[in-house]
Design a protein around this motif. Structure first.
Motif, mmCIF file in Angstrom:
data_model
loop_
_atom_site.group_PDB
_atom_site.id
_atom_site.type_symbol
_atom_site.label_atom_id
_atom_site.label_comp_id
_atom_site.label_asym_id
_atom_site.label_seq_id
_atom_site.Cartn_x
_atom_site.Cartn_y
_atom_site.Cartn_z
ATOM 1 N N LEU A 139 0.744 -1.077 0.057
ATOM 2 C CA LEU A 139 0.112 0.084 0.011
ATOM 3 C C LEU A 139 0.907 1.139 0.145
ATOM 4 C CD1 LEU A 139 -2.869 1.113 0.080
ATOM 5 C CD2 LEU A 139 -2.558 0.842 2.600
ATOM 6 N N GLU A 178 1.063 4.164 -2.830
ATOM 7 C CA GLU A 178 0.627 5.378 -2.580
ATOM 8 C C GLU A 178 1.771 6.398 -3.021
ATOM 9 O OE1 GLU A 178 -2.157 6.500 -1.852
ATOM 10 O OE2 GLU A 178 -3.255 5.097 -0.572
ATOM 11 N N ASP A 215 -13.077 15.274 -7.499
ATOM 12 C CA ASP A 215 -12.806 14.159 -6.551
ATOM 13 C C ASP A 215 -11.317 14.165 -6.305
ATOM 14 O OD1 ASP A 215 -15.470 13.750 -6.629
ATOM 15 O OD2 ASP A 215 -15.534 11.912 -7.747
ATOM 16 N N ASP A 257 -6.358 14.171 -3.025
ATOM 17 C CA ASP A 257 -6.065 12.811 -3.128
ATOM 18 C C ASP A 257 -4.394 12.674 -2.650
ATOM 19 O OD1 ASP A 257 -7.919 11.639 -3.969
ATOM 20 O OD2 ASP A 257 -7.350 11.146 -5.786
ATOM 21 N N MET A 314 -4.129 13.044 1.019
ATOM 22 C CA MET A 314 -4.727 11.513 1.610
ATOM 23 C C MET A 314 -3.641 10.445 1.237
ATOM 24 S SD MET A 314 -8.275 10.767 1.990
ATOM 25 C CE MET A 314 -9.185 10.606 0.362
ATOM 26 N N GLY A 315 -2.934 10.497 -0.047
ATOM 27 C CA GLY A 315 -1.983 9.359 0.019
ATOM 28 C C GLY A 315 -0.681 9.566 1.175
ATOM 29 N N VAL A 352 -2.056 8.365 4.347
ATOM 30 C CA VAL A 352 -1.896 6.830 4.471
ATOM 31 C C VAL A 352 -0.516 6.329 4.696
ATOM 32 C CG1 VAL A 352 -2.259 4.652 3.085
ATOM 33 C CG2 VAL A 352 -3.995 6.577 2.984
ATOM 34 N N LEU A 388 -6.964 -1.499 -1.918
ATOM 35 C CA LEU A 388 -7.697 -0.174 -1.802
ATOM 36 C C LEU A 388 -6.749 1.066 -1.500
ATOM 37 C CD1 LEU A 388 -10.416 1.675 -2.002
ATOM 38 C CD2 LEU A 388 -10.519 1.534 0.467
ATOM 39 N N ASP A 389 -6.468 2.082 -2.354
ATOM 40 C CA ASP A 389 -5.519 2.782 -1.890
ATOM 41 C C ASP A 389 -6.333 4.542 -1.930
ATOM 42 O OD1 ASP A 389 -5.630 4.012 -4.384
ATOM 43 O OD2 ASP A 389 -3.930 3.856 -4.995
ATOM 44 N N SER A 390 -5.511 5.423 -1.766
ATOM 45 C CA SER A 390 -6.321 6.807 -1.309
ATOM 46 C C SER A 390 -6.993 7.206 -2.495
ATOM 47 C CB SER A 390 -5.140 7.721 -0.954
ATOM 48 O OG SER A 390 -4.328 7.930 -1.925
ATOM 49 N N THR A 391 -6.450 6.637 -3.634
ATOM 50 C CA THR A 391 -7.178 7.120 -4.930
ATOM 51 C C THR A 391 -8.646 6.712 -4.803
ATOM 52 O OG1 THR A 391 -5.230 6.767 -5.844
ATOM 53 C CG2 THR A 391 -7.150 7.403 -7.487
ATOM 54 N N LEU A 396 -9.982 5.895 -2.119
ATOM 55 C CA LEU A 396 -10.962 6.576 -0.894
ATOM 56 C C LEU A 396 -11.482 7.973 -1.518
ATOM 57 C CD1 LEU A 396 -8.389 6.103 2.049
ATOM 58 C CD2 LEU A 396 -10.629 4.907 1.515
ATOM 59 N N GLY A 397 -10.632 8.643 -2.318
ATOM 60 C CA GLY A 397 -11.118 9.678 -2.834
ATOM 61 C C GLY A 397 -12.334 9.772 -3.798
ATOM 62 N N VAL A 398 -12.414 8.452 -4.634
ATOM 63 C CA VAL A 398 -13.570 8.311 -5.598
ATOM 64 C C VAL A 398 -14.950 7.907 -4.319
ATOM 65 C CG1 VAL A 398 -14.769 6.694 -7.012
ATOM 66 C CG2 VAL A 398 -12.242 7.394 -7.252
ATOM 67 N N VAL A 422 -15.290 9.187 -1.421
ATOM 68 C CA VAL A 422 -15.505 10.423 -0.806
ATOM 69 C C VAL A 422 -16.544 11.422 -1.910
ATOM 70 C CG1 VAL A 422 -14.709 12.652 0.088
ATOM 71 C CG2 VAL A 422 -13.764 10.342 0.991
#
Lengths: 141, 113
Positions: A41, A45, A98, A102, A105-106, A109, B55-58, B60-62, B64
């Motif tokens: 992960l 990221e 959207d 990001d 958020m990356g 994470v 699942l990655d942050s991309t 999560l972004g979708v 949200v």
């Protein structure tokens, strides 16, 4: 010290390849099985972020991933070539919709997952360095 | 492994079953699916993530983004997930406070809060 280096064009479809390679090398280096998901992960990221930075700044150079197996730790460096970068978009633009946030958020994470992480930037680009402890390799029969 | 998507209607809810890997490459497909559902008037969505491997942050972004869209129509977006490695990502980003996360589709479909 053993090294595996990977360079890939800044295309989203190659991020998965980077994840697979990193997980394979981490497993070989003796990173605990339970932590491999985190390695996968975190590398994903970092690579997604680098790909995004290259694309939004029009940089054609590949993204660089260096996997280093040391005696006691396994380290990963993901480098972008966005000058002064470490996440700053050269155009200062904020994407609408959207995609907004990001990037943060990356990083959130990554910092939530990895205890040993360092984000640096310089005139040649930014680097995310992460490392995990490795268990001693079992003696072969 | 690529992303798989299928939708079905249960009462007034639309269940989106997602399988495979949601990352920077595949997330746009999920985004398209959610946008299309909302544009077609489905405002109460249940995203079933039991078959998601990654699942990655991309991603999560979708999700949200999807939540933002349904809320604009006073709708809802509920998740179904029992996988610890996926739940962990929601926890470290604080998104467990944003999404109602259920243990089964039945539970999510009948939830009203």
């Amino acid at each position: 010290m053993a090294t595996v280096e990977l360079r890939f064009s800044a295309l989203p479809e190659h991020v998965r390849t980077a994840r697979l390679v990193a997980a394979a090398v981490a497993r070989r280096a003796g990173v605990d099985e339970a932590v491999l998901d985190e390695v996968r992960l975190a590398v994903g990221e970092a690579c997604s972020r680098a790909v995004g930075l290259h694309v939004s700044n029009g940089i054609v150079a590949p993204v660089r991933v260096v996997l280093v197996e040391d005696e006691k730790k396994f380290s990963i460096e993901v480098g972008d070539e966005v000058p002064g970068g470490a996440g700053e978009r050269a155009d200062g633009a904020v994407e609408s919709g959207d995609a907004e946030g990001d990037d943060e958020m990356g990083l959130a994470v990554i910092s939530g997952l990895v205890d040993d992480v360092e984000v640096t930037s310089g005139e040649h680009g930014g680097v995310i360095r992460m490392s995990w402890p490795t268990a001693p390799a079992p003696a072969l029969p | 492994m690529d992303l798989s998507l299928s939708t079905r209607t249960v009462g007034d809810r639309t269940v989106v079953e997602v399988g495979g890997e949601i990352d920077v490459y595949t997330a746009p497909k999920l985004r398209e699916q959610l946008v299309e559902l909302v544009n077609d008037g489905s405002y109460h969505l249940v995203v079933d993530m039991e078959r998601v491997d990654f699942l990655d942050s991309t991603g999560l972004g979708v999700l949200v983004g999807g939540l933002k869209r349904v809320r604009a129509h006073e709708g809802s977006l509920r998740l179904v997930c029992n996988q610890e490695r996926i739940l962990k990502i929601f926890r470290i980003t604080g998104l467990t406070k944003v999404f109602p996360i259920h243990t089964s589709v039945d539970d999510a479909v009948s939830a009203t809060d």
